[in-house]
Design a protein around this motif. Structure first.
Motif, mmCIF file in Angstrom:
data_model
loop_
_atom_site.group_PDB
_atom_site.id
_atom_site.type_symbol
_atom_site.label_atom_id
_atom_site.label_comp_id
_atom_site.label_asym_id
_atom_site.label_seq_id
_atom_site.Cartn_x
_atom_site.Cartn_y
_atom_site.Cartn_z
ATOM 1 N N ALA A 1 50.059 34.078 50.264
ATOM 2 C CA ALA A 1 49.388 33.545 49.079
ATOM 3 C C ALA A 1 50.201 32.425 48.442
ATOM 4 O O ALA A 1 49.645 31.437 47.940
ATOM 5 C CB ALA A 1 49.151 34.664 48.066
ATOM 6 N N ARG B 1 42.797 43.709 48.150
ATOM 7 C CA ARG B 1 43.642 42.880 49.013
ATOM 8 C C ARG B 1 44.089 43.629 50.259
ATOM 9 O O ARG B 1 44.390 43.016 51.276
ATOM 10 C CB ARG B 1 44.850 42.373 48.217
ATOM 11 C CG ARG B 1 44.449 41.439 47.092
ATOM 12 C CD ARG B 1 45.600 41.075 46.176
ATOM 13 N NE ARG B 1 45.119 40.263 45.056
ATOM 14 C CZ ARG B 1 45.867 39.908 44.027
ATOM 15 N NH1 ARG B 1 47.144 40.292 43.958
ATOM 16 N NH2 ARG B 1 45.349 39.177 43.049
ATOM 17 N N LEU C 1 51.398 39.544 52.518
ATOM 18 C CA LEU C 1 50.284 38.943 51.795
ATOM 19 C C LEU C 1 50.772 38.026 50.678
ATOM 20 O O LEU C 1 50.207 36.947 50.445
ATOM 21 C CB LEU C 1 49.389 40.038 51.199
ATOM 22 C CG LEU C 1 48.536 40.862 52.165
ATOM 23 C CD1 LEU C 1 47.887 42.017 51.428
ATOM 24 C CD2 LEU C 1 47.471 39.992 52.829
ATOM 25 N N CYS C 2 51.816 38.459 50.004
ATOM 26 C CA CYS C 2 52.323 37.698 48.868
ATOM 27 C C CYS C 2 52.877 36.354 49.301
ATOM 28 O O CYS C 2 52.628 35.322 48.669
ATOM 29 C CB CYS C 2 53.397 38.516 48.150
ATOM 30 S SG CYS C 2 53.947 37.799 46.589
ATOM 31 N N ALA D 1 47.223 46.108 44.411
ATOM 32 C CA ALA D 1 46.656 45.386 45.552
ATOM 33 C C ALA D 1 45.450 46.120 46.130
ATOM 34 O O ALA D 1 44.443 45.507 46.497
ATOM 35 C CB ALA D 1 47.713 45.167 46.618
ATOM 36 N N ARG E 1 44.397 33.516 56.028
ATOM 37 C CA ARG E 1 43.544 34.648 56.394
ATOM 38 C C ARG E 1 43.403 34.741 57.905
ATOM 39 O O ARG E 1 43.238 33.735 58.590
ATOM 40 C CB ARG E 1 42.158 34.503 55.771
ATOM 41 C CG ARG E 1 42.159 34.540 54.262
ATOM 42 C CD ARG E 1 40.750 34.388 53.721
ATOM 43 N NE ARG E 1 40.716 34.443 52.266
ATOM 44 C CZ ARG E 1 39.611 34.296 51.544
ATOM 45 N NH1 ARG E 1 38.452 34.100 52.157
ATOM 46 N NH2 ARG E 1 39.663 34.352 50.230
ATOM 47 N N LYS F 1 42.492 45.628 43.882
ATOM 48 C CA LYS F 1 41.958 44.278 43.981
ATOM 49 C C LYS F 1 41.265 44.026 45.316
ATOM 50 O O LYS F 1 40.670 42.960 45.516
ATOM 51 C CB LYS F 1 43.092 43.260 43.807
ATOM 52 C CG LYS F 1 43.630 43.144 42.393
ATOM 53 C CD LYS F 1 42.659 42.370 41.511
ATOM 54 C CE LYS F 1 43.250 42.101 40.145
ATOM 55 N NZ LYS F 1 42.324 41.311 39.287
#
Length: 288
Positions: free
Chosen positions: A137, A216, A133-134, A211, A49, A214
């Protein structure tokens, strides 16, 4: 120490650090400028993050500043800072809600395909945000030790000897830790990621609606895809980013991120300590 044309880059770094330790504020600012972006990129990959990476980077730069008298040139300045950074990052407490597993990650890749296709604006930019982002993660699914080994070796490109020194473990232990992490990330994406396997179901542009739903991708827009970058981009990163259509392995996919730049405000905040408490009087918690 030699002088003139006989001076080596290592001599120059030692001279710079010596001047910083002796109270030369310009030298100290140069030291921090050399390490702040690499440290931030490490912190972002480790924490996942931007806000957490910014906070961690400021703390790490303070530690770098207060431990400069311990620098002996046993590694490059950036690699030396990585060792301080990894020690700090591995000791950060993570909230239980932040814990990700490879099983939940693989399931989420399929769940994200059930939402309707995105028909709004900036679809390409949003798909790029999904990719970034993926892969962030995915790293968070690794335990701290495995993530550190994977990031410093597979992503930042340190040699095995350098990576082992940064992690304060033996080269043999590092190789074992790295191979386990490599195996885990390969298995997580196997049969899922369309960037690595044309027959796999997941596509970044198919996950945009999911996304957004959610949370995100914030209402203010993409974060990683629009993140400021440094003046210079690493050649490996450029090559990987330009070749997303012909990736050879997971490592290339995870390296294909921009060379994010650390926020200048954080480095300035660290330098501001000079005007309140001289940094030579700030005692380090422990040696790197």
């Amino acid at each position: 120490m030699t002088s003139g044309d006989d001076r080596t880059p290592r001599d120059d770094v030692l001279d710079l650090v010596t001047r910083a330790v002796d109270g030369d504020e310009d030298a100290l600012a140069e030291v921090l400028a050399r390490v702040q972006d690499p440290v931030y990129r490490l912190a972002l990959r480790m924490t996942g993050r931007v806000a957490d990476a910014e906070d961690a980077t400021q703390e790490i730069l303070i530690r770098v500043m207060t431990r400069l008298s311990m620098f002996r040139g046993e590694a490059s300045l950036v690699t030396w800072a990585y060792r301080i950074a990894v020690n700090h990052l591995l000791n950060l407490r993570r909230r239980p809600a932040e814990t990700l597993t490879f099983a939940s990650y693989r399931q989420d890749l399929l769940d994200g395909l059930r939402a309707p296709d995105y028909t709004g604006p900036d679809s390409a930019l949003l798909a790029e945000e999904i990719r970034l982002l993926c892969t962030q993660a995915l790293l968070q699914c690794l335990d701290g030790a495995g993530r550190a080994a994977y990031v410093v070796g597979e992503i930042l490109g340190l040699t095995g000897e350098e990576a082992a020194w940064v992690l304060a473990i033996s080269p043999a232990a590092y190789r074992k830790r790295l191979e386990r992490a490599r195996r885990q990330v390969r298995q997580a994406l196997r049969g899922r990621c369309g960037l690595l396997d044309a027959s796999a179901p997941c596509r970044c542009d198919k996950r945009i609606t999911y996304a957004i739903g959610k949370g995100r991708i914030p209402s203010s827009g993409p974060v990683l895809a629009t993140h400021p970058t440094g003046a210079k981009r690493d050649a490996r990163t450029v090559t990987a980013a330009a070749a997303l259509g012909r990736l050879r392995d997971v490592g290339e996919l995870l390296r294909a991120h921009p060379d994010y730049a650390a926020p200048q405000a954080r480095a300035k905040a660290v330098l501001a300590l000079l005007h309140s408490t001289h940094y030579k009087n700030l005692l380090p918690d422990q040696p790197p």
